[in-house]
Design a protein around this motif. Sequence first.
Motif, PDB file in Angstrom:
ATOM      1  N   UNK A 245      -2.407   5.473   9.981  1.00 35.89           N
ATOM      2  CA  UNK A 245      -1.389   5.158  11.009  1.00 35.89           C
ATOM      3  C   UNK A 245       0.052   6.092  10.679  1.00 35.89           C
ATOM      4  N   UNK A 246       0.430   6.678  11.604  1.00 31.11           N
ATOM      5  CA  UNK A 246       1.490   7.722  11.452  1.00 31.11           C
ATOM      6  C   UNK A 246       2.838   6.729  11.145  1.00 31.11           C
ATOM      7  N   UNK A 247       2.859   5.248  11.162  1.00 27.62           N
ATOM      8  CA  UNK A 247       4.003   4.592  11.024  1.00 27.62           C
ATOM      9  C   UNK A 247       3.997   4.444   9.391  1.00 27.62           C
TER      10      UNK A 247
ATOM     11  N   UNK B  18      17.352   2.466  13.317  1.00 24.59           N
ATOM     12  CA  UNK B  18      16.264   3.381  13.285  1.00 24.59           C
ATOM     13  C   UNK B  18      14.979   3.021  13.220  1.00 24.59           C
ATOM     14  N   UNK B  19      14.837   1.518  13.089  1.00 23.91           N
ATOM     15  CA  UNK B  19      13.394   1.218  12.858  1.00 23.91           C
ATOM     16  C   UNK B  19      12.518   1.634  11.845  1.00 23.91           C
ATOM     17  N   UNK B  20      13.334   2.033  10.600  1.00 27.34           N
ATOM     18  CA  UNK B  20      12.639   2.694   9.539  1.00 27.34           C
ATOM     19  C   UNK B  20      12.057   1.980   8.373  1.00 27.34           C
ATOM     20  N   UNK B  21      11.362   2.088   7.643  1.00 24.81           N
ATOM     21  CA  UNK B  21      11.099   1.558   6.366  1.00 24.81           C
ATOM     22  C   UNK B  21      12.024   2.246   5.415  1.00 24.81           C
ATOM     23  N   UNK B  22      12.504   1.134   4.437  1.00 24.73           N
ATOM     24  CA  UNK B  22      13.280   1.434   3.544  1.00 24.73           C
ATOM     25  C   UNK B  22      12.723   1.107   2.082  1.00 24.73           C
TER      26      UNK B  22
ATOM     27  N   UNK C 131       3.354   0.608  -0.628  1.00 25.33           N
ATOM     28  CA  UNK C 131       3.105   0.841   0.889  1.00 25.33           C
ATOM     29  C   UNK C 131       4.358   0.518   1.742  1.00 25.33           C
ATOM     30  N   UNK C 132       4.929   1.188   2.392  1.00 24.74           N
ATOM     31  CA  UNK C 132       6.135   1.185   3.358  1.00 24.74           C
ATOM     32  C   UNK C 132       5.830   1.290   4.816  1.00 24.74           C
ATOM     33  N   UNK C 133       6.217   0.091   5.608  1.00 24.75           N
ATOM     34  CA  UNK C 133       6.220   0.003   7.045  1.00 24.75           C
ATOM     35  C   UNK C 133       7.331   0.034   7.709  1.00 24.75           C
ATOM     36  N   UNK C 134       7.456   0.101   8.923  1.00 26.34           N
ATOM     37  CA  UNK C 134       8.607   0.386   9.796  1.00 26.34           C
ATOM     38  C   UNK C 134       9.314  -1.039   9.605  1.00 26.34           C
ATOM     39  N   UNK C 135      10.486  -1.000   9.406  1.00 34.93           N
ATOM     40  CA  UNK C 135      11.446  -1.778   9.711  1.00 34.93           C
ATOM     41  C   UNK C 135      11.440  -3.069   8.670  1.00 34.93           C
ATOM     42  N   UNK C 136      10.922  -2.687   7.512  1.00 28.04           N
ATOM     43  CA  UNK C 136      10.481  -3.268   6.353  1.00 28.04           C
ATOM     44  C   UNK C 136      11.460  -2.683   5.040  1.00 28.04           C
ATOM     45  N   UNK C 137      11.636  -3.458   4.230  1.00 27.48           N
ATOM     46  CA  UNK C 137      12.456  -3.044   2.892  1.00 27.48           C
ATOM     47  C   UNK C 137      11.832  -3.297   1.915  1.00 27.48           C
TER      48      UNK C 137
ATOM     49  N   UNK D  97       0.290  -6.014   5.469  1.00 26.03           N
ATOM     50  CA  UNK D  97      -0.220  -5.214   6.297  1.00 26.03           C
ATOM     51  C   UNK D  97       0.114  -5.817   7.729  1.00 26.03           C
ATOM     52  N   UNK D  98       0.623  -4.818   8.559  1.00 27.10           N
ATOM     53  CA  UNK D  98       0.842  -5.421   9.868  1.00 27.10           C
ATOM     54  C   UNK D  98      -0.528  -5.390  10.617  1.00 27.10           C
TER      55      UNK D  98
END
Length: 278
Positions: free
Chosen positions: A11-13, A197-201, A36-42, A3-4
């Motif tokens: 959180x909307x992220x 994109x800074x997206x979670x993958x 659980x998927x977070x931004x910029x994580x794969x 968890x960040x």
Amino acid sequence: MRRSGGQQDGDERLLVATDVRKAFAGTVALAGVSLRLEPRSTVGLIGPNGSGKTTLINCVSGVVRPDAGSVRVGGVDLAQRPSHARAKAGVARTFQNIRLFRDLTVAQNCEVALVAQPRARRAETLPVAEVLELLGLADAARERSSALSYGAQRRAELARAAVTAPRFLLLDEPAAGMNERETEELIAAIRALRERLGCGVLVVEHDLGLIGALCDTVEVLDAGNCISRGTPQEVRADPAVIEAYIGGGGEPDRADRAGGTDRTPTPGQIEQTEEVSQ
């Protein structure tokens, strides 16, 4: 999963799936799986054929509705909502089988995805030319998708998802059928998109080389249950994972002297075959 600092499930992220369950005609495909998927994580999702990987990604993306459990994006439970609700929330995906419009050009395939976006998301989309450049497809923009090599078609499908600027990108066996060079190009493309994109993958794959190269954490499914989670190195050494893939025997990284093979599951031992999903 990790968890960040300061982030909550609301959180909307974040994309958070909790206790997702699904059965088909009495056969349990998912027995209560969470991720659980977070931004910029794969996150990698692996497991033997029939373990529930594609069913889970279908439940998360809205292709099928789970029997129980939640799929929250930005704190909003979308589990029983149609797939276009996921698109509005910034979730995009690719499929095991290439689904490009064969008679359209690469650029036109991407433009179709933009037109199909909910009005609220259109301002956030990316220029087609920028995405094709990023994925090494700029010179193929005006070519029919059917004329591309197999690996380029895979990247074109990735481009079609990426132009929508997703917050979460779900990839179902993106390297299926690729050779080594094509897989390396795909890994570079996914990394570039994640950074842009800074997206979670979320990546569903049989190719453990790709999983090890891309993923921060890995979830392992077997018979609809999560049997292991951790870093690629931790999961590779987990006896439960070895048992699920090769039916027992062998310690992590111990070679079978008689046969000259590594008893730990490797990309060469786990064939890239399409998971049967109901």
